[in-house]
Design a protein around this motif. Structure first.
Motif, mmCIF file in Angstrom:
data_model
loop_
_atom_site.group_PDB
_atom_site.id
_atom_site.type_symbol
_atom_site.label_atom_id
_atom_site.label_comp_id
_atom_site.label_asym_id
_atom_site.label_seq_id
_atom_site.Cartn_x
_atom_site.Cartn_y
_atom_site.Cartn_z
ATOM 1 N N SER A 4 0.831 -1.193 0.000
ATOM 2 C CA SER A 4 0.000 0.000 0.000
ATOM 3 C C SER A 4 0.867 1.245 0.000
ATOM 4 C CB SER A 4 -0.861 -0.031 1.248
ATOM 5 O OG SER A 4 -2.107 0.407 1.009
ATOM 6 N N TYR A 19 -9.742 3.290 13.545
ATOM 7 C CA TYR A 19 -9.388 1.982 12.994
ATOM 8 C C TYR A 19 -10.404 0.954 13.498
ATOM 9 C CZ TYR A 19 -5.066 4.182 11.580
ATOM 10 O OH TYR A 19 -4.151 5.008 10.978
ATOM 11 N N TYR A 24 -10.578 -8.243 6.949
ATOM 12 C CA TYR A 24 -10.115 -7.763 5.645
ATOM 13 C C TYR A 24 -10.670 -8.648 4.522
ATOM 14 C CZ TYR A 24 -6.804 -4.870 8.224
ATOM 15 O OH TYR A 24 -6.240 -3.936 9.062
ATOM 16 N N GLY A 63 -8.059 -2.234 10.673
ATOM 17 C CA GLY A 63 -7.883 -1.341 9.542
ATOM 18 C C GLY A 63 -8.775 -0.122 9.657
ATOM 19 N N ASP A 67 -9.333 4.070 4.673
ATOM 20 C CA ASP A 67 -8.183 3.601 3.908
ATOM 21 C C ASP A 67 -8.475 2.188 3.393
ATOM 22 O OD1 ASP A 67 -5.681 3.505 2.768
ATOM 23 O OD2 ASP A 67 -4.606 3.199 4.646
ATOM 24 N N THR A 70 -6.254 -1.637 2.364
ATOM 25 C CA THR A 70 -4.960 -1.675 3.045
ATOM 26 C C THR A 70 -5.057 -2.523 4.305
ATOM 27 O OG1 THR A 70 -4.436 0.545 2.244
ATOM 28 C CG2 THR A 70 -3.157 -0.263 4.112
ATOM 29 N N TRP A 72 -3.212 -3.587 7.794
ATOM 30 C CA TRP A 72 -2.241 -3.047 8.740
ATOM 31 C C TRP A 72 -1.679 -4.162 9.607
ATOM 32 C CZ3 TRP A 72 -0.488 1.927 9.060
ATOM 33 C CH2 TRP A 72 -1.143 2.853 8.266
ATOM 34 N N ARG A 80 4.753 -0.315 12.319
ATOM 35 C CA ARG A 80 3.602 -0.743 11.519
ATOM 36 C C ARG A 80 4.040 -0.974 10.081
ATOM 37 N NH1 ARG A 80 -1.900 1.275 13.590
ATOM 38 N NH2 ARG A 80 -1.461 1.501 15.794
ATOM 39 N N HIS A 81 3.314 -1.845 9.417
ATOM 40 C CA HIS A 81 3.594 -2.172 8.023
ATOM 41 C C HIS A 81 2.255 -2.350 7.322
ATOM 42 C CE1 HIS A 81 6.279 -3.795 4.881
ATOM 43 N NE2 HIS A 81 5.216 -4.490 4.536
ATOM 44 N N THR A 82 2.162 -1.924 6.079
ATOM 45 C CA THR A 82 0.919 -2.083 5.328
ATOM 46 C C THR A 82 1.120 -3.007 4.149
ATOM 47 O OG1 THR A 82 1.400 -0.125 3.978
ATOM 48 C CG2 THR A 82 0.038 0.195 5.949
ATOM 49 N N TRP A 83 0.001 -3.534 3.656
ATOM 50 C CA TRP A 83 0.004 -4.423 2.501
ATOM 51 C C TRP A 83 -1.326 -4.231 1.785
ATOM 52 C CZ3 TRP A 83 4.149 -8.104 2.900
ATOM 53 C CH2 TRP A 83 4.334 -8.893 1.760
ATOM 54 N N ASP A 85 -4.780 -5.237 0.429
ATOM 55 C CA ASP A 85 -5.753 -6.218 0.907
ATOM 56 C C ASP A 85 -6.249 -7.086 -0.249
ATOM 57 O OD1 ASP A 85 -7.640 -7.695 2.225
ATOM 58 O OD2 ASP A 85 -8.949 -6.012 2.717
#
Length: 97
Positions: A4, A19, A24, A63, A67, A70, A72, A80-83, A85
């Motif tokens: 993301s 959040y 997800y 999440g 947003d 994405t 979390w 933190r790291h995002t990817w 979805d």
């Protein structure tokens, strides 16, 4: 790897403070634990910044509705790291008990 990192104009950025997303689209849920199946190289502007080693356990976080798309995560170092979805997340991560 698709993470993301949507390029947006500064006027399009929105402060996210809520959040509340628990589940997800890919099937992961807040509170799930996932393990890196292989090393993950983190780059910024084409330069290697760090390498997250295979075997690390990450926690899936809630999440943000603001947003969408994405996921979390909380890494072992507290960052933190995002990817994105989608199912691509399972190319590098697997759910663990």
């Amino acid at each position: 790897i698709r993470m993301s990192s949507k390029k947006q104009k500064s006027e399009e950025w929105k402060l996210v403070t809520s959040y509340t997303v628990e589940k997800y689209h890919c099937g992961l849920r807040a509170g799930d634990m996932v393990k890196l199946k292989r090393d993950l190289e983190i780059t910024c502007e084409g330069k290697l910044v760090s390498v997250d080693k295979a075997g690390q356990i990450w926690k899936v976080l809630h999440g943000a509705v603001d947003d969408p798309g994405t996921i979390w995560f909380l890494r072992p170092d507290g960052e933190r790291h995002t990817w994105t979805d989608d199912q691509s997340v399972f190319e590098y991560l697997e759910r663990v008990e």
